[in-house]
Design a protein around this motif. Structure first.
Motif, PDB file in Angstrom:
ATOM      1  N   SER A  15      14.110  -2.692  10.852  1.00 11.59           N
ATOM      2  CA  SER A  15      14.277  -2.629  12.297  1.00 11.59           C
ATOM      3  C   SER A  15      13.440  -1.518  12.899  1.00 11.59           C
ATOM      4  O   SER A  15      13.744  -0.328  12.731  1.00 11.59           O
ATOM      5  CB  SER A  15      15.755  -2.391  12.661  1.00 11.59           C
ATOM      6  N   ILE A  16      12.380  -1.884  13.606  1.00 10.53           N
ATOM      7  CA  ILE A  16      11.576  -0.872  14.286  1.00 10.53           C
ATOM      8  C   ILE A  16      12.423  -0.137  15.314  1.00 10.53           C
ATOM      9  O   ILE A  16      12.306   1.088  15.475  1.00 10.53           O
ATOM     10  CB  ILE A  16      10.319  -1.522  14.911  1.00 10.53           C
ATOM     11  N   GLU A  17      13.304  -0.846  15.980  1.00  9.85           N
ATOM     12  CA  GLU A  17      14.141  -0.197  16.989  1.00  9.85           C
ATOM     13  C   GLU A  17      14.968   0.938  16.374  1.00  9.85           C
ATOM     14  O   GLU A  17      15.009   2.059  16.896  1.00  9.85           O
ATOM     15  CB  GLU A  17      15.070  -1.229  17.648  1.00  9.85           C
ATOM     16  N   ALA A  18      15.589   0.657  15.231  1.00 15.30           N
ATOM     17  CA  ALA A  18      16.392   1.688  14.563  1.00 15.30           C
ATOM     18  C   ALA A  18      15.506   2.810  14.031  1.00 15.30           C
ATOM     19  O   ALA A  18      15.866   3.991  14.098  1.00 15.30           O
ATOM     20  CB  ALA A  18      17.209   1.058  13.431  1.00 15.30           C
ATOM     21  N   THR A  50       2.266  12.141  14.240  1.00 14.82           N
ATOM     22  CA  THR A  50       2.546  13.482  13.744  1.00 14.82           C
ATOM     23  C   THR A  50       1.374  14.338  14.246  1.00 14.82           C
ATOM     24  O   THR A  50       0.389  13.787  14.745  1.00 14.82           O
ATOM     25  CB  THR A  50       2.629  13.541  12.203  1.00 14.82           C
ATOM     26  N   PRO A  51       1.433  15.656  14.113  1.00 12.69           N
ATOM     27  CA  PRO A  51       0.329  16.462  14.649  1.00 12.69           C
ATOM     28  C   PRO A  51      -1.033  16.156  14.019  1.00 12.69           C
ATOM     29  O   PRO A  51      -2.062  16.406  14.641  1.00 12.69           O
ATOM     30  CB  PRO A  51       0.760  17.907  14.332  1.00 12.69           C
ATOM     31  N   ASN A  52      -1.044  15.613  12.795  1.00 10.48           N
ATOM     32  CA  ASN A  52      -2.336  15.421  12.122  1.00 10.48           C
ATOM     33  C   ASN A  52      -2.605  14.008  11.645  1.00 10.48           C
ATOM     34  O   ASN A  52      -3.685  13.724  11.135  1.00 10.48           O
ATOM     35  CB  ASN A  52      -2.452  16.374  10.918  1.00 10.48           C
ATOM     36  N   THR A  53      -1.633  13.100  11.797  1.00  6.58           N
ATOM     37  CA  THR A  53      -1.855  11.720  11.368  1.00  6.58           C
ATOM     38  C   THR A  53      -0.817  10.846  12.065  1.00  6.58           C
ATOM     39  O   THR A  53      -0.209  11.282  13.054  1.00  6.58           O
ATOM     40  CB  THR A  53      -1.801  11.595   9.814  1.00  6.58           C
ATOM     41  N   GLN A  54      -0.624   9.628  11.594  1.00  4.58           N
ATOM     42  CA  GLN A  54       0.360   8.743  12.211  1.00  4.58           C
ATOM     43  C   GLN A  54       1.220   8.073  11.149  1.00  4.58           C
ATOM     44  O   GLN A  54       0.802   7.903  10.000  1.00  4.58           O
ATOM     45  CB  GLN A  54      -0.337   7.642  13.035  1.00  4.58           C
ATOM     46  N   ILE A  55       2.409   7.702  11.565  1.00  2.00           N
ATOM     47  CA  ILE A  55       3.290   6.842  10.787  1.00  2.00           C
ATOM     48  C   ILE A  55       3.182   5.458  11.407  1.00  2.00           C
ATOM     49  O   ILE A  55       3.281   5.319  12.637  1.00  2.00           O
ATOM     50  CB  ILE A  55       4.739   7.346  10.859  1.00  2.00           C
ATOM     51  N   GLU A  56       2.939   4.446  10.592  1.00  3.24           N
ATOM     52  CA  GLU A  56       2.896   3.068  11.075  1.00  3.24           C
ATOM     53  C   GLU A  56       4.172   2.373  10.609  1.00  3.24           C
ATOM     54  O   GLU A  56       4.320   2.066   9.421  1.00  3.24           O
ATOM     55  CB  GLU A  56       1.665   2.335  10.526  1.00  3.24           C
ATOM     56  N   LEU A  57       5.089   2.133  11.530  1.00  6.56           N
ATOM     57  CA  LEU A  57       6.311   1.404  11.204  1.00  6.56           C
ATOM     58  C   LEU A  57       6.006  -0.086  11.195  1.00  6.56           C
ATOM     59  O   LEU A  57       5.347  -0.598  12.114  1.00  6.56           O
ATOM     60  CB  LEU A  57       7.401   1.716  12.234  1.00  6.56           C
ATOM     61  N   LEU A  58       6.478  -0.780  10.171  1.00  6.13           N
ATOM     62  CA  LEU A  58       6.181  -2.199   9.978  1.00  6.13           C
ATOM     63  C   LEU A  58       7.477  -2.980   9.818  1.00  6.13           C
ATOM     64  O   LEU A  58       8.259  -2.712   8.899  1.00  6.13           O
ATOM     65  CB  LEU A  58       5.354  -2.400   8.699  1.00  6.13           C
ATOM     66  N   GLU A  59       7.674  -3.945  10.690  1.00 16.47           N
ATOM     67  CA  GLU A  59       8.842  -4.826  10.603  1.00 16.47           C
ATOM     68  C   GLU A  59       8.312  -6.240  10.354  1.00 16.47           C
ATOM     69  O   GLU A  59       7.259  -6.610  10.873  1.00 16.47           O
ATOM     70  CB  GLU A  59       9.600  -4.752  11.944  1.00 16.47           C
ATOM     71  N   PRO A  60       9.038  -7.047   9.572  1.00 22.97           N
ATOM     72  CA  PRO A  60       8.550  -8.408   9.334  1.00 22.97           C
ATOM     73  C   PRO A  60       8.443  -9.207  10.639  1.00 22.97           C
ATOM     74  O   PRO A  60       9.279  -9.072  11.528  1.00 22.97           O
ATOM     75  CB  PRO A  60       9.637  -9.037   8.440  1.00 22.97           C
ATOM     76  N   LEU A  61       7.393 -10.026  10.721  1.00 23.52           N
ATOM     77  CA  LEU A  61       7.212 -10.928  11.862  1.00 23.52           C
ATOM     78  C   LEU A  61       6.946 -12.318  11.290  1.00 23.52           C
ATOM     79  O   LEU A  61       5.923 -12.533  10.644  1.00 23.52           O
ATOM     80  CB  LEU A  61       6.029 -10.461  12.723  1.00 23.52           C
ATOM     81  N   GLY A  62       7.892 -13.222  11.479  1.00 17.18           N
ATOM     82  CA  GLY A  62       7.712 -14.596  10.988  1.00 17.18           C
ATOM     83  C   GLY A  62       8.155 -14.753   9.549  1.00 17.18           C
ATOM     84  O   GLY A  62       8.377 -13.784   8.822  1.00 17.18           O
ATOM     85  N   GLU A  63       8.261 -16.021   9.139  1.00 17.75           N
ATOM     86  CA  GLU A  63       8.790 -16.339   7.808  1.00 17.75           C
ATOM     87  C   GLU A  63       7.879 -15.875   6.692  1.00 17.75           C
ATOM     88  O   GLU A  63       8.326 -15.488   5.619  1.00 17.75           O
ATOM     89  CB  GLU A  63       9.000 -17.857   7.695  1.00 17.75           C
ATOM     90  N   GLY A  64       6.564 -15.926   6.937  1.00 14.66           N
ATOM     91  CA  GLY A  64       5.621 -15.629   5.866  1.00 14.66           C
ATOM     92  C   GLY A  64       5.221 -14.162   5.781  1.00 14.66           C
ATOM     93  O   GLY A  64       4.250 -13.823   5.099  1.00 14.66           O
ATOM     94  N   SER A  65       5.948 -13.311   6.469  1.00 20.63           N
ATOM     95  CA  SER A  65       5.554 -11.895   6.502  1.00 20.63           C
ATOM     96  C   SER A  65       5.539 -11.268   5.106  1.00 20.63           C
ATOM     97  O   SER A  65       6.483 -11.441   4.331  1.00 20.63           O
ATOM     98  CB  SER A  65       6.524 -11.110   7.384  1.00 20.63           C
ATOM     99  N   PRO A  66       4.478 -10.516   4.806  1.00 25.19           N
ATOM    100  CA  PRO A  66       4.425  -9.844   3.498  1.00 25.19           C
ATOM    101  C   PRO A  66       5.462  -8.733   3.369  1.00 25.19           C
ATOM    102  O   PRO A  66       5.681  -8.221   2.277  1.00 25.19           O
ATOM    103  CB  PRO A  66       3.000  -9.267   3.454  1.00 25.19           C
ATOM    104  N   ILE A  67       6.103  -8.372   4.480  1.00 25.47           N
ATOM    105  CA  ILE A  67       7.102  -7.302   4.447  1.00 25.47           C
ATOM    106  C   ILE A  67       8.446  -7.811   3.905  1.00 25.47           C
ATOM    107  O   ILE A  67       9.256  -7.029   3.412  1.00 25.47           O
ATOM    108  CB  ILE A  67       7.274  -6.676   5.853  1.00 25.47           C
ATOM    109  N   HIS A  68       8.686  -9.127   3.984  1.00 23.73           N
ATOM    110  CA  HIS A  68       9.963  -9.663   3.485  1.00 23.73           C
ATOM    111  C   HIS A  68      10.177  -9.310   2.007  1.00 23.73           C
ATOM    112  O   HIS A  68      11.260  -8.886   1.612  1.00 23.73           O
ATOM    113  CB  HIS A  68      10.018 -11.184   3.650  1.00 23.73           C
ATOM    114  N   GLY A  69       9.134  -9.510   1.214  1.00 29.22           N
ATOM    115  CA  GLY A  69       9.270  -9.232  -0.217  1.00 29.22           C
ATOM    116  C   GLY A  69       9.544  -7.768  -0.481  1.00 29.22           C
ATOM    117  O   GLY A  69      10.377  -7.419  -1.329  1.00 29.22           O
TER     118      GLY A  69
END
Lengths: 141, 141
Positions: A15-18, A50-69
């Motif tokens: 959950s990106i929101e959380a 962050t002051p020197n880089t970024q955090i990329e939050l990733l939430e699954p989008l769609g059934e085939g999302s590589p984040i599900h696994g």
């Protein structure tokens, strides 16, 4: 090739929101960007500075999302990948291929609007690694 | 509290020697620091610079090393933790405890010679998180 800036660390979340609430209220993030969908990669994305880089939050989008696994193995989320910048994505692709590293697909537009590719973790010391062409300053990223 | 600099990303490896060769020859790292033992934490450590942060390579040191369990699950190594800087470690500990996050042990001297503690990943979105007091410039780190 020279090791470039760590553009971001990719963190998978159910959950990106959380996660945004967590990074703002617990970690004290001062700048959270607007989330957006990246359908070509099956992810919803939200950058946190962050002051020197970024955090990329990733939430699954769609059934085939590589984040599900990933979330099936790590239901609370966790460290998904790291991303380094290079000046030229095609030179970088040729470099890594010459080193015997498995490039996953052709360069494509990533979350910052520049060309990216991923390298297989088996060739990267177990670290899923994204290589990204450095955004030009005038792009405002 | 404000989210601080990403001091480093911690990468576990079965062999710092092999990982150093990888970061130098494949990733193109320009500066690899001298490895050293950190017996109190059961790790051998080697810092690799990126232009904006560091990679902390971690190899098990001794039978009780916390890295053994990680490598049993991830034999090739992989992303182990992330480390953010804070100006005052004791204030940070009180902050995270007030937020209900589990602080793992008391602040102790970390790999950069300043006080650190770890936070349990279950309270950190699945990310094992190190909090580190910012080294003073005169420390030369």
């Amino acid at each position: 090739m020279q090791l470039g800036r760590l553009n971001h660390i990719g963190i998978a979340t159910p959950s990106i929101e959380a996660s945004v609430a967590f990074y703002r209220d617990v970690m004290g993030a001062q700048k959270v960007h607007t989330p957006f969908d990246l359908p070509a990669q099956g992810v919803k994305v939200c950058f946190v500075d962050t002051p020197n880089t970024q955090i990329e939050l990733l939430e699954p989008l769609g059934e085939g999302s590589p984040i599900h696994g990933f979330l099936a193995k790590n239901p609370a989320g966790g460290q998904h990948h790291v991303c380094y910048e290079v000046p030229d994505i095609h030179e970088a692709k040729a470099w890594f291929e010459a080193k015997g590293a498995k490039v996953l697909g052709e360069p494509r537009i990533g979350a910052h609007g520049t060309l990216i590719f991923f390298l297989h973790p088996r060739d990267m010391g177990g670290v899923l690694t994204e290589i990204m062409e450095t955004p030009r300053a005038e792009d405002g990223h």
